[in-house]
Structure formats: structure tokens, C-alpha cells
Scaffold this motif. Structure first.
Motif, PDB file in Angstrom:
ATOM      1  N   GLY A  85       0.819  -1.212   0.000  1.00  0.00           N
ATOM      2  CA  GLY A  85       0.000   0.000   0.000  1.00  0.00           C
ATOM      3  C   GLY A  85       0.846   1.251   0.000  1.00  0.00           C
ATOM      4  N   ALA A  86       1.957   1.227   0.764  1.00  0.00           N
ATOM      5  CA  ALA A  86       2.848   2.386   0.792  1.00  0.00           C
ATOM      6  C   ALA A  86       3.447   2.649  -0.585  1.00  0.00           C
ATOM      7  CB  ALA A  86       3.965   2.154   1.813  1.00  0.00           C
ATOM      8  N   ILE A  87       3.817   1.576  -1.273  1.00  0.00           N
ATOM      9  CA  ILE A  87       4.398   1.733  -2.616  1.00  0.00           C
ATOM     10  C   ILE A  87       3.356   2.269  -3.595  1.00  0.00           C
ATOM     11  CG2 ILE A  87       5.350   0.480  -4.591  1.00  0.00           C
ATOM     12  CD1 ILE A  87       6.667  -1.426  -2.588  1.00  0.00           C
ATOM     13  N   ILE A  88       2.186   1.634  -3.618  1.00  0.00           N
ATOM     14  CA  ILE A  88       1.133   2.039  -4.564  1.00  0.00           C
ATOM     15  C   ILE A  88       0.699   3.477  -4.323  1.00  0.00           C
ATOM     16  CG2 ILE A  88      -1.246   1.614  -5.299  1.00  0.00           C
ATOM     17  CD1 ILE A  88      -0.740  -1.379  -4.667  1.00  0.00           C
ATOM     18  N   LEU A  89       0.406   3.797  -3.056  1.00  0.00           N
ATOM     19  CA  LEU A  89      -0.079   5.146  -2.745  1.00  0.00           C
ATOM     20  C   LEU A  89       1.042   6.178  -2.834  1.00  0.00           C
ATOM     21  CD1 LEU A  89      -2.483   4.230   0.163  1.00  0.00           C
ATOM     22  CD2 LEU A  89      -3.128   5.417  -1.937  1.00  0.00           C
ATOM     23  N   GLY A  90       2.242   5.823  -2.389  1.00  0.00           N
ATOM     24  CA  GLY A  90       3.354   6.769  -2.458  1.00  0.00           C
ATOM     25  C   GLY A  90       3.647   7.176  -3.895  1.00  0.00           C
ATOM     26  N   LEU A  91       3.741   6.200  -4.774  1.00  0.00           N
ATOM     27  CA  LEU A  91       4.007   6.504  -6.180  1.00  0.00           C
ATOM     28  C   LEU A  91       2.844   7.244  -6.827  1.00  0.00           C
ATOM     29  CD1 LEU A  91       5.668   3.133  -7.303  1.00  0.00           C
ATOM     30  CD2 LEU A  91       6.830   5.294  -6.851  1.00  0.00           C
ATOM     31  N   SER A  92       1.615   6.785  -6.546  1.00  0.00           N
ATOM     32  CA  SER A  92       0.434   7.407  -7.167  1.00  0.00           C
ATOM     33  C   SER A  92       0.263   8.853  -6.741  1.00  0.00           C
ATOM     34  CB  SER A  92      -0.827   6.604  -6.811  1.00  0.00           C
ATOM     35  OG  SER A  92      -0.732   5.270  -7.252  1.00  0.00           O
ATOM     36  N   VAL A  93       0.338   9.083  -5.430  1.00  0.00           N
ATOM     37  CA  VAL A  93       0.190  10.453  -4.921  1.00  0.00           C
ATOM     38  C   VAL A  93       1.346  11.321  -5.421  1.00  0.00           C
ATOM     39  CG1 VAL A  93       0.223  11.887  -2.840  1.00  0.00           C
ATOM     40  CG2 VAL A  93      -1.147   9.798  -2.883  1.00  0.00           C
ATOM     41  N   GLY A  94       2.552  10.777  -5.403  1.00  0.00           N
ATOM     42  CA  GLY A  94       3.710  11.553  -5.847  1.00  0.00           C
ATOM     43  C   GLY A  94       3.585  12.039  -7.269  1.00  0.00           C
ATOM     44  N   TYR A  95       3.234  11.145  -8.178  1.00  0.00           N
ATOM     45  CA  TYR A  95       3.107  11.538  -9.582  1.00  0.00           C
ATOM     46  C   TYR A  95       1.893  12.440  -9.805  1.00  0.00           C
ATOM     47  CZ  TYR A  95       6.852   8.478 -11.173  1.00  0.00           C
ATOM     48  OH  TYR A  95       8.073   7.907 -11.395  1.00  0.00           O
ATOM     49  N   PHE A  96       0.809  12.187  -9.061  1.00  0.00           N
ATOM     50  CA  PHE A  96      -0.365  13.049  -9.173  1.00  0.00           C
ATOM     51  C   PHE A  96      -0.003  14.486  -8.822  1.00  0.00           C
ATOM     52  CE2 PHE A  96      -4.153  15.056  -7.350  1.00  0.00           C
ATOM     53  CZ  PHE A  96      -5.108  14.791  -8.328  1.00  0.00           C
ATOM     54  N   VAL A  97       0.714  14.659  -7.705  1.00  0.00           N
ATOM     55  CA  VAL A  97       1.107  15.997  -7.265  1.00  0.00           C
ATOM     56  C   VAL A  97       2.134  16.607  -8.217  1.00  0.00           C
ATOM     57  CG1 VAL A  97       2.305  17.276  -5.438  1.00  0.00           C
ATOM     58  CG2 VAL A  97       0.566  15.571  -4.845  1.00  0.00           C
ATOM     59  N   LYS A  98       3.051  15.787  -8.701  1.00  0.00           N
ATOM     60  CA  LYS A  98       4.081  16.286  -9.616  1.00  0.00           C
ATOM     61  C   LYS A  98       3.465  16.976 -10.825  1.00  0.00           C
ATOM     62  CE  LYS A  98       8.034  14.716 -12.386  1.00  0.00           C
ATOM     63  NZ  LYS A  98       8.905  13.561 -12.747  1.00  0.00           N
ATOM     64  N   TYR A  99       2.434  16.367 -11.379  1.00  0.00           N
ATOM     65  CA  TYR A  99       1.812  16.957 -12.567  1.00  0.00           C
ATOM     66  C   TYR A  99       0.770  18.012 -12.201  1.00  0.00           C
ATOM     67  CZ  TYR A  99       4.317  13.416 -15.141  1.00  0.00           C
ATOM     68  OH  TYR A  99       5.326  12.653 -15.676  1.00  0.00           O
ATOM     69  N   PHE A 100       0.185  17.885 -11.010  1.00  0.00           N
ATOM     70  CA  PHE A 100      -0.746  18.904 -10.523  1.00  0.00           C
ATOM     71  C   PHE A 100      -0.022  20.242 -10.388  1.00  0.00           C
ATOM     72  CE2 PHE A 100      -4.586  19.223  -7.414  1.00  0.00           C
ATOM     73  CZ  PHE A 100      -4.953  20.441  -7.977  1.00  0.00           C
ATOM     74  N   LYS A 101       1.240  20.206  -9.969  1.00  0.00           N
ATOM     75  CA  LYS A 101       2.019  21.424  -9.753  1.00  0.00           C
ATOM     76  C   LYS A 101       2.268  22.200 -11.039  1.00  0.00           C
ATOM     77  CE  LYS A 101       5.712  20.865  -7.238  1.00  0.00           C
ATOM     78  NZ  LYS A 101       6.931  20.174  -6.717  1.00  0.00           N
ATOM     79  N   LYS A 102       2.108  21.548 -12.186  1.00  0.00           N
ATOM     80  CA  LYS A 102       2.330  22.222 -13.462  1.00  0.00           C
ATOM     81  C   LYS A 102       1.173  23.157 -13.838  1.00  0.00           C
ATOM     82  CE  LYS A 102       5.155  18.406 -15.257  1.00  0.00           C
ATOM     83  NZ  LYS A 102       6.438  19.125 -15.265  1.00  0.00           N
ATOM     84  N   ILE A 103       0.046  23.004 -13.126  1.00  0.00           N
ATOM     85  CA  ILE A 103      -1.119  23.849 -13.420  1.00  0.00           C
ATOM     86  C   ILE A 103      -0.818  25.297 -13.039  1.00  0.00           C
ATOM     87  CG2 ILE A 103      -3.536  24.312 -12.807  1.00  0.00           C
ATOM     88  CD1 ILE A 103      -3.883  21.328 -12.323  1.00  0.00           C
ATOM     89  N   ARG A 104      -1.202  26.222 -13.870  1.00  0.00           N
ATOM     90  CA  ARG A 104      -1.022  27.640 -13.591  1.00  0.00           C
ATOM     91  C   ARG A 104      -2.391  28.283 -13.388  1.00  0.00           C
ATOM     92  NH1 ARG A 104       2.922  26.139 -12.270  1.00  0.00           N
ATOM     93  NH2 ARG A 104       5.042  26.444 -13.077  1.00  0.00           N
ATOM     94  N   LEU A 105      -2.611  28.807 -12.170  1.00  0.00           N
ATOM     95  CA  LEU A 105      -3.925  29.347 -11.806  1.00  0.00           C
ATOM     96  C   LEU A 105      -3.969  30.864 -11.788  1.00  0.00           C
ATOM     97  CD1 LEU A 105      -4.736  26.934  -8.823  1.00  0.00           C
ATOM     98  CD2 LEU A 105      -5.471  26.738 -11.210  1.00  0.00           C
ATOM     99  N   GLY A 106      -2.883  31.503 -12.167  1.00  0.00           N
ATOM    100  CA  GLY A 106      -2.855  32.957 -12.075  1.00  0.00           C
ATOM    101  C   GLY A 106      -2.273  33.379 -10.744  1.00  0.00           C
ATOM    102  N   LYS A 107      -1.734  34.582 -10.681  1.00  0.00           N
ATOM    103  CA  LYS A 107      -0.998  34.993  -9.486  1.00  0.00           C
ATOM    104  C   LYS A 107      -1.867  35.105  -8.238  1.00  0.00           C
ATOM    105  CE  LYS A 107      -1.220  39.907 -10.785  1.00  0.00           C
ATOM    106  NZ  LYS A 107      -0.397  41.096 -11.086  1.00  0.00           N
ATOM    107  N   ASN A 108      -3.188  35.260  -8.397  1.00  0.00           N
ATOM    108  CA  ASN A 108      -4.048  35.364  -7.221  1.00  0.00           C
ATOM    109  C   ASN A 108      -4.164  34.042  -6.462  1.00  0.00           C
ATOM    110  OD1 ASN A 108      -4.640  38.070  -7.674  1.00  0.00           O
ATOM    111  ND2 ASN A 108      -6.359  37.583  -9.033  1.00  0.00           N
ATOM    112  N   PHE A 109      -4.083  32.918  -7.177  1.00  0.00           N
ATOM    113  CA  PHE A 109      -4.236  31.602  -6.542  1.00  0.00           C
ATOM    114  C   PHE A 109      -2.951  30.786  -6.531  1.00  0.00           C
ATOM    115  CE2 PHE A 109      -8.516  32.697  -7.993  1.00  0.00           C
ATOM    116  CZ  PHE A 109      -9.260  32.453  -6.849  1.00  0.00           C
ATOM    117  N   GLN A 110      -1.965  31.202  -7.334  1.00  0.00           N
ATOM    118  CA  GLN A 110      -0.746  30.400  -7.434  1.00  0.00           C
ATOM    119  C   GLN A 110      -0.016  30.278  -6.103  1.00  0.00           C
ATOM    120  OE1 GLN A 110      -0.297  29.085 -10.479  1.00  0.00           O
ATOM    121  NE2 GLN A 110       1.321  27.752  -9.692  1.00  0.00           N
TER     122      GLN A 110
END
Length: 482
Positions: A234-259
Motif C-alpha cells: 500500500g505504501a508503494i502504490i499510494l506513495g508513487l500514485s500520490v507523488g506523480y499526481f502531485v508532480k503533474y498537478f504542480k504544473k497547473i497555472r492558476l494565475g498569481k491570485n491563486f498560485q
């Protein structure tokens, strides 16, 4: 002529051996060349000798010898500097040539690019690198918890009461019970911490909390209604899944008011919402079923197959002395501790001591087979090897890879098989040869004979194989001269 100034950072997955060996090697080599050098170590004890802004600013070159990568925030300190980045194991192997043509090896680091050159992927990326980051985070929990459990057990064996708390009957707990419960907490949080650090190695800090909570949930059968927790799977599955999810989530640009709130508010909340629900309804039950199937398989395989498995694990542990093959076998044994399966980690307690200790003993028995430098390093290899750090054997293997690795692997496999045969269990990481005295290895009376047999075989094989190898090399040199 101005003195060249060097700053360096070293780290490795476990944060014990490579981190400090490479730091010392870089420091000694740089000083021998007349350079001014400052080395920061990021080991199991945390950051030591942290580089100051002044040291970084004045440095001509930065050397990053990494085994578990660095966060983007940590790397940003070196913006605009000439940086050489390489795997920590390569730094040890190539220390004699590390500073040769350093200007050609270095790349100017730019914060926006987050790339330091051709070796970046080799150091930062890779599933095993992320898994070992998880192990690095979990180690203090297991070591502390294991020692507390051992102390609690010893207290009971010496006659102290083991009385549990019972508030309904107004029964106060005994000291031994309290100590044991504190130790149990270390193992309770081991797996969630592992998942959190795996995720953080990929997605940085925003991934830590969601992965920790989701992994804790996956290991809570009472909450999920499952038969068992998800364990390290579970640690491997969730660690990798959450890690990659966040890695690509961080690429989103919401504008300076929310960034500005993306990293500490939006990403953790959305990630926890998504993976919390996924864990409860899907990942948790599936991982729990998978873990139960694995444990059932390990418990029911015949002894003969376990012995063969012990031989394979022992060979892997002795093969590359802290490298990826060694780490894969080590991770397998270590990860099963949370599920109370200790025999595979028992092999680690035997085999990882052997290569450096055997090399040192062989030096003393047949000094002519080794160089003056190798003989001088023998006492250090012996002492460090006794504390379960295999890395001091690396210089001996580099000098004569075929005989040394063959001797280590063959004796390691035999010792691993014997460890399984005698049902040696290691309940937590400790300090090597002294673990039975701390109550971390059972049965102690089987551990020392198995270690002695493995060590004797390792020494015999080293002398035998290296003698033949030296004769072969001498014959080859004679033929060339003729």
C-alpha cells in the motif's frame, strides 16, 4: 594564483555509509589538490555542516553526490553556480578523477530549468530511488520502535510486570507495557511514513500529508473493514500514485491570485480528497487483499523453497554492496517488518556484515594479496562492517572485481540459506553484530554460528579466488612483456 574553492553535498538512501564515506573522500581529494573545500552531509542524523550562503557564493564549483536526490527548494541554493551532479556510488568509484577537467563536467544550474546536466536522471529519477527515500524516512521509526520493544521485552524477562491499562477497572499500566506500546507506535507509523516519503521524493512537500494520511488509512483494517492492512504494498502504490499526481498537478497555472496557495492549500486538499476516497473504496481493500495473499504465500511455501529464496536474497545482498541489487533485497526484507515477518530481514543481519569484515580479515591473513592502501583500510572496514554497513567492501571489489564479488556472492548465498534454515529473525535495524544482545535478533545462539560460518567461507573464498586472479594477472603481464 587564487585557490580553487569547492562546495559539495552528499546523501544516500539510508543516510548511513555512502553519505559520510563520499564526503570524506571528496574532502581529502580536494585538499590533496590544494583546494578549499566544504562538504554538507544529508544523512540519517539530518543535515550536518550545512553550507552557508557565503560558502556557496564564493565557490567555483558545486559537487552534488546524491543517492536520493534533493528537493527543488534545496537545489535552488545553487542557482547560477557551476554544478557537477553524479550518483553517490559513482563519486566513490571515480574519486581519483572527479576533479579532472571539472570545468567540462560542470553545468550552470538555472532554477527555472531544474536540470543540472546529463546525470540528473540517473540520480533523481527511478522507482528504486523513490522507494529508498521512503525507507530513509521510515528507518528512524523502526529503529526507535524496535529498540523500545526490545527493552520492554527484556524488562519482562527480568521479572517486571507487563500489565496493560484498563481504565474501566482502574488498573494502571506497568512501565514495561508503556515502553512496549511506545515501541509499537514506531511500527504503526513506519508504513505511512514510508508512503509519505516516497510521494515527497516525487512530488515534493505538497505530496507528503496526503500520502501519509491515505497510507495510514490503507493500513487501518478497522476503518476499512478488511482482514489486514495494505502493508508496504500500500505504501508503494499510494506513495508513487500520490507523488506523480502531485508532480503533474504542480504544473497547473492558476494565475498569481491563486498560485501562491497552490502548494500548501489547493494541492494537499484536492489530493487528499481524491486519494482518500480512492483508498477507502478501492486502493485500500485491493492492497490489503494483495498483502494478505503475499503473506499467505510466504507462510505456506515449503522450507526447501524458503532456503532457495534465502540463497538468492543472500547473493543479492552481497553482490553490489549498497547498490541497486543490494537495495532491492534489503527493501524486501525491511518492508515485511510491519507485517511481523522477520526471517527475510534476518538474512540482512547476517550477510551485510560479511563482505567488509571478510575483506579485512583476508588482508590480515594474506597481506601480500592486497595493496598498502587496502591493508591500511582494513581496521576501518572491520569496525564499520560490524555495524551492518557493507560499503567499506567497495574499494576491495573495485580493485579486484571478479574474485571479490564472486567470493562475496557465493558466501552470502550460503549464509542466507543457513539463516532461513535456522529461522533467524531480525525484528528491527540495529548495530549489527551486537543486535542479539539488544534483543533484536532471535535466536541469538543460532545467529553467531551462522555468521561465523558465512564469514569463514567468505575469507576462504577471497583468498582462494584472489590468489588465482593475481597469478592470472601476473601471467598476462609476463606475456605482454615478452
Amino acid at each position: 594564483m587564487a585557490v580553487k574553492k569547492i562546495v559539495a553535498v552528499t546523501n544516500c538512501p539510508a543516510g548511513i555509509a555512502h553519505t559520510y564515506m563520499v564526503a570524506e573522500a571528496i574532502s581529502e581529494k580536494a585538499k590533496s589538490l590544494g583546494y578549499e573545500v566544504h562538504v554538507e552531509t544529508q544523512g540519517a542524523s539530518g543535515v550536518e555542516d550545512r553550507l552557508t550562503p557565503e560558502q556557496i557564493k564564493e565557490a567555483d564549483y558545486v559537487i552534488l553526490a546524491l543517492g536520493k536526490g534533493m528537493t527543488d527548494e534545496d537545489k535552488a541554493r545553487f542557482n547560477g553556480k557551476k554544478v557537477v551532479e553524479l550518483p553517490v556510488s559513482d563519486a566513490l568509484k571515480h574519486i581519483e578523477t572527479l576533479f579532472d577537467d571539472i570545468d567540462d563536467k560542470a553545468h550552470v544550474f538555472e532554477t527555472s530549468g531544474l536540470k543540472l546536466g546529463a546525470d540528473q536522471a540517473a540520480v533523481k529519477e527511478g522507482v528504486m530511488s523513490y522507494l529508498m527515500a521512503g525507507v530513509s524516512g521510515a528507518l528512524p521509526f523502526v529503529i526507535g520502535g524496535g529498540l523500545m520493544l526490545a527493552i520492554g521485552s527484556l524488562m519482562v524477562q527480568f521479572g517486571m510486570a507487563n500489565t496493560a491499562l484498563d481504565a474501566a477497572k482502574d488498573i494502571q499500566p506497568s512501565l514495561a507495557w508503556v515502553v512496549s506500546q511506545i515501541g509499537t507506535l514506531g511500527f504503526t507509523f513506519m508504513i505511512p511514513i514510508m508512503g509519505a516519503y516516497i510521494a515527497m521524493a516525487i512530488g515534493d512537500k505538497p505530496a507528503f500529508a496526503p500520502a501519509f494520511i491515505a497510507t495510514y488509512l490503507a493500513n487501518s483494517p478497522d476503518l476499512l473493514g478488511t482482514e489486514t492492512g495494505a502493508g508496504f504494498l500500500g505504501a508503494i502504490i499510494l506513495g508513487l500514485s500520490v507523488g506523480y499526481f502531485v508532480k503533474y498537478f504542480k504544473k497547473i497555472r492558476l494565475g498569481k491570485n491563486f498560485q501562491s496557495v497552490l502548494g500548501y492549500l489547493i494541492i494537499p486538499f484536492v489530493t487528499l480528497l481524491v486519494f482518500g476516497l480512492l483508498t477507502y473504496y478501492l486502493i485500500g481493500p485491493f492492497s490489503g487483499w494483495l498483502m494478505q495473499a503475499l503473506l499467505t504465500f510466504l507462510q505456506n511455501i515449503p522450507t526447501s523453497m524458503k532456503v532457495i529464496g534465502g540463497f538468492v536474497v543472500g547473493c543479492m545482498l552481497a553482490f553490489d554492496m549498497g547498490g541497486p541489487v543490494n537495495k532491492a533485497a534489503w527493501f524486501f526484507g525491511f518492508s515485511l517488518l510491519s507485517s511481523h515477518v522477520y526471517i527475510w530481514y534476518g538474512i540482512v543481519g547476517v550477510v551485510t556484515l560479511m563482505p567488509p569484515m571478510a575483506a579485512a580479515i583476508a588482508c590480515w591473513i594474506r597481506p601480500k594479496l592486497f595493496t598498502q592502501q587496502e591493508r591500511a583500510a582494513a581496521p576501518s572496514a572491520m569496525v564499520v562492517g560490524m555495524t551492518v554497513a557493507t560499503e567499506p567492501a567497495i574499494p576491495y571489489a573495485l580493485a579486484a572485481p571478479v574474485p571479490m564479488i564472486a567470493a562475496n556472492v557465493l558466501s552470502g548465498g550460503i549464509a542466507g540459506a543457513l539463516s532461513i534454515l535456522f529461522n533467524i529473525e531480525r525484528t528491527a535495524p540495529g548495530i549489527g553484530i551486537f543486535d542479539p544482545l539488544l534483543g533484536l535478533i532471535h535466536p541469538w545462539y543460532a545467529y553467531y554460528p551462522v555468521l561465523a560460518v558465512g564469514l569463514i567461507l567468505n575469507v576462504v573464498f577471497i583468498i582462494w579466488f584472489k590468489s588465482a586472479w593475481v597469478k592470472h594477472e601476473e601471467k598476462k603481464q609476463a606475456q605482454k612483456a615478452a
